[in-house]
Design a protein around this motif. Structure first.
Motif, PDB file in Angstrom:
ATOM      1  N   MET A   1     -12.895 -26.922 -73.171  1.00 12.15           N
ATOM      2  CA  MET A   1     -13.667 -25.899 -72.681  1.00 12.15           C
ATOM      3  C   MET A   1     -12.993 -24.949 -72.202  1.00 12.15           C
ATOM      4  SD  MET A   1     -16.668 -26.950 -69.975  1.00 12.15           S
ATOM      5  CE  MET A   1     -17.535 -25.742 -68.963  1.00 12.15           C
ATOM      6  N   THR A   2     -13.421 -23.856 -72.098  1.00 12.62           N
ATOM      7  CA  THR A   2     -12.704 -22.439 -71.533  1.00 12.62           C
ATOM      8  C   THR A   2     -12.878 -22.576 -70.156  1.00 12.62           C
ATOM      9  OG1 THR A   2     -13.224 -21.242 -73.261  1.00 12.62           O
ATOM     10  CG2 THR A   2     -12.379 -20.233 -71.357  1.00 12.62           C
ATOM     11  N   GLU A   3     -11.891 -22.406 -69.283  1.00 14.06           N
ATOM     12  CA  GLU A   3     -11.810 -22.399 -67.604  1.00 14.06           C
ATOM     13  C   GLU A   3     -12.780 -21.343 -67.177  1.00 14.06           C
ATOM     14  OE1 GLU A   3      -8.755 -22.866 -63.940  1.00 14.06           O
ATOM     15  OE2 GLU A   3      -8.112 -22.292 -65.945  1.00 14.06           O
ATOM     16  N   ARG A   4     -13.578 -21.432 -66.174  1.00 13.92           N
ATOM     17  CA  ARG A   4     -14.514 -20.338 -65.754  1.00 13.92           C
ATOM     18  C   ARG A   4     -13.883 -19.948 -64.379  1.00 13.92           C
ATOM     19  NH1 ARG A   4     -20.408 -22.539 -65.610  1.00 13.92           N
ATOM     20  NH2 ARG A   4     -19.631 -24.146 -64.306  1.00 13.92           N
ATOM     21  N   PHE A   5     -14.199 -18.665 -64.201  1.00 15.19           N
ATOM     22  CA  PHE A   5     -14.025 -17.901 -63.092  1.00 15.19           C
ATOM     23  C   PHE A   5     -15.224 -18.059 -62.187  1.00 15.19           C
ATOM     24  CE2 PHE A   5     -13.833 -14.054 -60.433  1.00 15.19           C
ATOM     25  CZ  PHE A   5     -12.514 -13.985 -59.741  1.00 15.19           C
ATOM     26  N   THR A   6     -14.850 -18.492 -60.732  1.00 10.35           N
ATOM     27  CA  THR A   6     -16.042 -18.673 -59.951  1.00 10.35           C
ATOM     28  C   THR A   6     -16.260 -17.553 -58.954  1.00 10.35           C
ATOM     29  OG1 THR A   6     -14.877 -20.242 -58.768  1.00 10.35           O
ATOM     30  CG2 THR A   6     -16.232 -21.250 -60.440  1.00 10.35           C
ATOM     31  N   VAL A   7     -17.416 -17.086 -58.655  1.00 11.36           N
ATOM     32  CA  VAL A   7     -17.746 -16.267 -57.481  1.00 11.36           C
ATOM     33  C   VAL A   7     -18.508 -16.609 -56.411  1.00 11.36           C
ATOM     34  CG1 VAL A   7     -18.440 -13.801 -57.102  1.00 11.36           C
ATOM     35  CG2 VAL A   7     -16.987 -14.266 -59.085  1.00 11.36           C
ATOM     36  N   LEU A   8     -18.545 -16.763 -55.372  1.00 13.26           N
ATOM     37  CA  LEU A   8     -19.374 -17.366 -54.479  1.00 13.26           C
ATOM     38  C   LEU A   8     -20.085 -15.998 -53.398  1.00 13.26           C
ATOM     39  CD1 LEU A   8     -21.172 -19.386 -52.731  1.00 13.26           C
ATOM     40  CD2 LEU A   8     -18.993 -19.651 -51.360  1.00 13.26           C
ATOM     41  N   MET A   9     -21.136 -15.627 -53.530  1.00 19.19           N
ATOM     42  CA  MET A   9     -21.734 -14.674 -52.537  1.00 19.19           C
ATOM     43  C   MET A   9     -22.411 -15.430 -51.247  1.00 19.19           C
ATOM     44  SD  MET A   9     -21.561 -12.086 -54.266  1.00 19.19           S
ATOM     45  CE  MET A   9     -21.401 -11.152 -56.035  1.00 19.19           C
ATOM     46  N   VAL A  10     -21.946 -14.747 -50.153  1.00 18.49           N
ATOM     47  CA  VAL A  10     -22.299 -15.365 -48.943  1.00 18.49           C
ATOM     48  C   VAL A  10     -22.926 -14.351 -48.137  1.00 18.49           C
ATOM     49  CG1 VAL A  10     -21.576 -16.531 -46.801  1.00 18.49           C
ATOM     50  CG2 VAL A  10     -20.364 -16.976 -48.879  1.00 18.49           C
ATOM     51  N   CYS A  11     -24.198 -14.752 -47.514  1.00 24.05           N
ATOM     52  CA  CYS A  11     -24.936 -13.905 -46.371  1.00 24.05           C
ATOM     53  C   CYS A  11     -25.048 -14.930 -45.333  1.00 24.05           C
ATOM     54  CB  CYS A  11     -25.790 -12.887 -47.036  1.00 24.05           C
ATOM     55  SG  CYS A  11     -27.378 -14.028 -47.344  1.00 24.05           S
ATOM     56  N   MET A  12     -26.296 -14.454 -44.454  1.00 22.82           N
ATOM     57  CA  MET A  12     -26.515 -15.230 -43.245  1.00 22.82           C
ATOM     58  C   MET A  12     -27.320 -16.464 -43.879  1.00 22.82           C
ATOM     59  SD  MET A  12     -27.413 -13.851 -39.520  1.00 22.82           S
ATOM     60  CE  MET A  12     -29.087 -14.257 -39.134  1.00 22.82           C
ATOM     61  N   GLY A  13     -28.606 -16.237 -44.376  1.00 19.92           N
ATOM     62  CA  GLY A  13     -29.655 -17.080 -44.692  1.00 19.92           C
ATOM     63  C   GLY A  13     -29.788 -17.255 -46.077  1.00 19.92           C
ATOM     64  N   ASN A  14     -29.135 -16.557 -47.105  1.00 22.63           N
ATOM     65  CA  ASN A  14     -29.084 -17.004 -48.557  1.00 22.63           C
ATOM     66  C   ASN A  14     -30.504 -16.618 -49.073  1.00 22.63           C
ATOM     67  OD1 ASN A  14     -28.456 -19.617 -50.896  1.00 22.63           O
ATOM     68  ND2 ASN A  14     -27.580 -17.439 -51.070  1.00 22.63           N
ATOM     69  N   ILE A  15     -31.136 -15.673 -48.465  1.00 20.67           N
ATOM     70  CA  ILE A  15     -32.525 -15.358 -49.149  1.00 20.67           C
ATOM     71  C   ILE A  15     -32.818 -14.042 -49.537  1.00 20.67           C
ATOM     72  CG2 ILE A  15     -33.846 -17.352 -48.246  1.00 20.67           C
ATOM     73  CD1 ILE A  15     -35.131 -15.318 -46.236  1.00 20.67           C
TER      74      ILE A  15
ATOM     75  N   THR B   1     -24.364 -18.838 -44.280  1.00 16.40           N
ATOM     76  CA  THR B   1     -23.826 -19.262 -43.136  1.00 16.40           C
ATOM     77  C   THR B   1     -24.535 -20.153 -42.480  1.00 16.40           C
ATOM     78  OG1 THR B   1     -24.226 -17.392 -41.685  1.00 16.40           O
ATOM     79  CG2 THR B   1     -22.279 -17.469 -43.373  1.00 16.40           C
ATOM     80  N   GLY B   2     -25.899 -20.239 -42.520  1.00 15.82           N
ATOM     81  CA  GLY B   2     -26.771 -21.121 -41.850  1.00 15.82           C
ATOM     82  C   GLY B   2     -28.042 -21.961 -42.776  1.00 15.82           C
TER      83      GLY B   2
ATOM     84  N   ALA C   1     -21.383 -10.548 -47.062  1.00 16.07           N
ATOM     85  CA  ALA C   1     -22.013  -9.163 -46.515  1.00 16.07           C
ATOM     86  C   ALA C   1     -21.776  -8.873 -45.237  1.00 16.07           C
ATOM     87  CB  ALA C   1     -23.625  -9.663 -46.407  1.00 16.07           C
ATOM     88  N   THR C   2     -20.681  -9.207 -44.619  1.00 21.61           N
ATOM     89  CA  THR C   2     -20.454  -8.623 -43.338  1.00 21.61           C
ATOM     90  C   THR C   2     -18.892  -9.110 -43.063  1.00 21.61           C
ATOM     91  OG1 THR C   2     -20.983 -10.531 -41.881  1.00 21.61           O
ATOM     92  CG2 THR C   2     -22.850  -8.790 -42.342  1.00 21.61           C
ATOM     93  N   ILE C   3     -18.277  -8.343 -42.280  1.00 25.55           N
ATOM     94  CA  ILE C   3     -17.050  -8.689 -41.689  1.00 25.55           C
ATOM     95  C   ILE C   3     -17.054 -10.006 -40.961  1.00 25.55           C
ATOM     96  CG2 ILE C   3     -15.214  -7.873 -40.007  1.00 25.55           C
ATOM     97  CD1 ILE C   3     -15.903  -4.968 -40.925  1.00 25.55           C
ATOM     98  N   GLU C   4     -18.036 -10.271 -40.153  1.00 24.46           N
ATOM     99  CA  GLU C   4     -18.145 -11.343 -39.481  1.00 24.46           C
ATOM    100  C   GLU C   4     -18.261 -12.749 -40.262  1.00 24.46           C
ATOM    101  OE1 GLU C   4     -21.226 -13.414 -35.975  1.00 24.46           O
ATOM    102  OE2 GLU C   4     -21.700 -11.638 -36.980  1.00 24.46           O
ATOM    103  N   GLN C   5     -18.888 -12.476 -41.381  1.00 26.06           N
ATOM    104  CA  GLN C   5     -18.779 -13.643 -42.407  1.00 26.06           C
ATOM    105  C   GLN C   5     -17.652 -14.138 -42.979  1.00 26.06           C
ATOM    106  OE1 GLN C   5     -22.194 -12.185 -44.629  1.00 26.06           O
ATOM    107  NE2 GLN C   5     -23.586 -12.666 -43.112  1.00 26.06           N
TER     108      GLN C   5
END
Length: 192
Positions: free
Chosen positions: A1-15, A46-47, A91-95
């Motif tokens: 199986m080919t190795e995958r590149f994973t990207v995680l997107m983060v914000c405050m509430g994930n909605i 983050t929450g 989404a932010t510097i704080e995150q």
């Protein structure tokens, strides 16, 4: 199986922001790749305020308006294991700071979304690696070397509770940034 590149997107509430970024990046990658399984895109907040909830209605409408798929989405809270992803975009510097406190070793691969798009655009096309995962990791390493400090203009403002036009502007900003990432990840990779 080919190795995958994973990207995680983060914000405050994930909605709102991270789901739009997740689904719009998936859309832009699918437009460019013959094998969409080469990249895993996921998101978290983050929450845990909204854990298990669907994407915000207006965010889902923005994803649909651009041709993406908002279905089968459920908000998640960020865990240390998720930060094993190859690239973490907030989404932010704080995150960015939140991620670095949670898992200090993730700091070198964690960027504000707009910051990464800006830096990735400066990285030369001749990245090492014969597959997308290797090239993606090289792109992240190069962007880390080019860091000059995130700017407030790199941040994605929170549209929650705002007018539909505000959601549209935020979705446009996210789409522009993830399109840069999709282009950079798929340079010299089989196109759809």
């Amino acid at each position: 199986m080919t190795e995958r590149f994973t990207v995680l997107m983060v914000c405050m509430g994930n909605i709102c922001r991270s789901p739009m970024a997740e689904r719009l990046l998936r859309l832009r990658l699918d437009e460019r790749l013959a094998d969409g399984d080469l990249v895993e895109v996921h998101g978290a907040g983050t929450g845990a305020w909204h854990e298990g909830e669907p994407m915000h209605r207006q965010a889902a409408e923005e994803v649909l308006a651009r041709g993406g798929d908002p279905s089968a989405f459920a908000a998640r809270a960020l865990t240390e294991e998720m930060l094993e992803s190859d690239l973490v975009l907030t989404a932010t510097i704080e995150q960015v700071g939140f991620v670095a406190e949670l898992v200090p070793s993730a700091a070198s691969k964690t960027f504000v979304l707009g910051e990464f798009a800006r830096l990735a655009a400066e990285v030369p096309d001749d990245l090492p690696g014969s597959d997308l995962a290797a090239r993606g990791r090289a792109l992240v390493a190069e962007a880390d070397q080019l860091r000059d400090g995130a700017r407030y203009s790199d941040e994605v403002p929170d549209p929650w509770g705002r007018a539909p036009e505000y959601f549209t502007a935020v979705a446009d900003q996210i789409d522009d940034a993830v399109t840069v990432l999709a282009d950079r990840l798929t340079t010299k990779v089989a196109r759809a």
